[in-house]
Enzyme design. Structure first.
Site, short mmCIF file in Angstrom:
data_model
loop_
_atom_site.label_atom_id
_atom_site.label_comp_id
_atom_site.label_asym_id
_atom_site.label_seq_id
_atom_site.Cartn_x
_atom_site.Cartn_y
_atom_site.Cartn_z
N LYS A 128 -8.39 -15.21 -10.18
CA LYS A 128 -9.79 -15.15 -9.23
C LYS A 128 -10.61 -13.93 -9.73
O LYS A 128 -9.98 -12.97 -9.94
CB LYS A 128 -9.10 -14.72 -7.59
CG LYS A 128 -10.15 -15.43 -6.72
CD LYS A 128 -9.37 -15.49 -5.37
CE LYS A 128 -10.30 -14.38 -4.26
NZ LYS A 128 -9.76 -14.06 -3.16
N LYS A 172 0.72 -1.24 0.18
CA LYS A 172 -0.01 0.00 0.05
C LYS A 172 0.94 1.18 -0.16
O LYS A 172 0.54 2.39 -0.61
CB LYS A 172 -0.80 -0.04 1.27
CG LYS A 172 -2.12 -0.89 1.03
CD LYS A 172 -3.10 -0.67 2.18
CE LYS A 172 -4.36 -1.69 2.09
NZ LYS A 172 -5.36 -1.57 3.21
N LYS A 210 -12.80 -7.56 -7.15
CA LYS A 210 -13.57 -6.41 -7.21
C LYS A 210 -12.63 -5.14 -7.82
O LYS A 210 -13.17 -4.22 -8.33
CB LYS A 210 -14.35 -5.87 -5.93
CG LYS A 210 -13.26 -5.65 -4.92
CD LYS A 210 -13.85 -5.51 -3.51
CE LYS A 210 -12.69 -5.60 -2.35
NZ LYS A 210 -13.61 -5.60 -1.23
#
Ligand code: TRP
Length: 334
Positions: free
Chosen positions: A197, A115, A200
């Site tokens: 996978k 991040k 989102k």
């Protein structure tokens, strides 16, 4: 333990949209867990502000998420679904645990490194101590089990280390949590790259079905799903696209793979994809309708929010008082 039941805790971020993968892979399986566990599901808004948020949007998304969980079937009387920011104990315990966590440990967290490299303009201290807040979430409720994805396992491991460290100094204060390895749902893959996978955050909008996609969009995305040139509806690793569609179909209809294969024998991919799309619509449409209904019922949702915050605060304060006493804070005078 609460009323003879083990405690399950999980936190969810109100950023991004939930996908069919989140629903079939996780949420759907959580619906029955409250029989066996005392379940707490927190909308972790304290975690969300480690990256910059637009306030009105954060508030709306958090409420939508909470409503969506209820719409999807989590009974808010049996599952404590609440906002993290309504329980001050999270922040209070987090501060204490900060003093029992080493810089070296936090420096090793791969999600922080990840991040930090994505938000170079805002590498704040909260982003660094994020895992400590997560440990506080879990330990505050003396959780026995925590359902988490692979990406959160390192944080759970840290939680266990901090709990054990604290316990070794002060005696048995915290339950040391385990990852929840229950019946896992189907692993749903991307409709565009079935080796990946369903996510989102996928850049290709056709890759994922969002829980809030309308029926036409769902059908269109399935029509565009990547398959192969084998012209055979078979369940095998060599045909990952078809295999994924069969998994989705079977999970939505509660049919076995054998039943599905028999049903589609001799059919073309076009018909098959349409049938899968329709099966998904028949699962998601009722959830969407319920979400729309609940969203309008402000009084009801508010009452759930209030009740569950009270319940969460009750258990949180029990742990917090114990911890404050152990570390040497004076008793409150009432
Ligand atoms: N960090 C988790 C995530 O991003 C969310 C989370 C916060 C969580 N606190 C938690 C998950 C406690 C499990 C338990 O997915």
């Amino acid at each position: 333990m609460i009323d003879g039941k083990k405690v399950l805790f999980s936190g969810m971020q109100a950023t991004g949209n939930l996908t069919l993968g989140n629903y079939l892979g996780a949420l759907k399986n959580w619906l029955t867990l409250s029989d066996e566990y005392e379940c707490f599901y927190s909308v972790v808004d304290l975690h969300s502000i480690t990256v910059r948020q637009e306030p009105a949007q954060l508030r709306k998304r958090a409420r939508d998420l909470l409503t969506l969980y209820i719409a999807a079937g989590l009974d808010p009387k049996k599952n404590c679904i609440y906002y993290q920011s309504h329980v001050a104990g999270h922040a209070q315990l987090s501060w204490i645990l900060n003093c029992y966590t080493y810089m070296g440990e936090l420096n090793r967290m791969t999600q922080f490194k990840d991040k930090a490299s994505k938000h170079t303009d805002n590498i704040n201290a909260g982003l660094f101590t994020y895992p400590v807040l997560m440990a506080a979430d879990i330990l505050l409720f003396q959780a026995d089990v925590v359902p988490v994805g692979k990406d959160q396992l390192q944080h759970l491991e840290l939680t266990r280390d901090v709990a054990q460290r604290f316990n070794s100094i002060y005696g048995d204060v915290f339950t040391v949590p385990e990852p929840y390895i229950g019946k896992t749902g189907a692993k749903i893959m991307s409709l565009q790259e079935p080796s990946k996978k369903m996510s989102k955050s996928d850049e290709n909008p056709n890759a994922s079905i969002l829980l809030m996609d309308d029926p036409d969009t769902i059908i269109r995305k399935f029509k565009r799903a990547v398959t192969d040139s084998e012209a055979c509806i078979c369940y095998r690793d060599e045909q990952p696209g078809i295999k994924n569609l069969l998994d989705i179909y079977c999970t939505c209809t509660n049919k076995t793979v054998e039943e599905a294969l028999r049903e589609f024998e001799g059919k073309g991919y076009g018909d098959f994809k349409l049938a899968v799309g329709e099966a998904v619509v028949s699962v998601l449409k009722p959830i969407q309708d319920e979400f729309a209904r609940l969203s309008k019922d402000k009084v009801y949702i508010d009452s759930i929010i209030k009740e569950n915050a009270e319940k969460a605060n009750y258990y949180a304060n029990k742990t917090l008082r114990k911890v404050q006493k152990k570390v040497g804070f004076p008793e409150q005078i009432r």
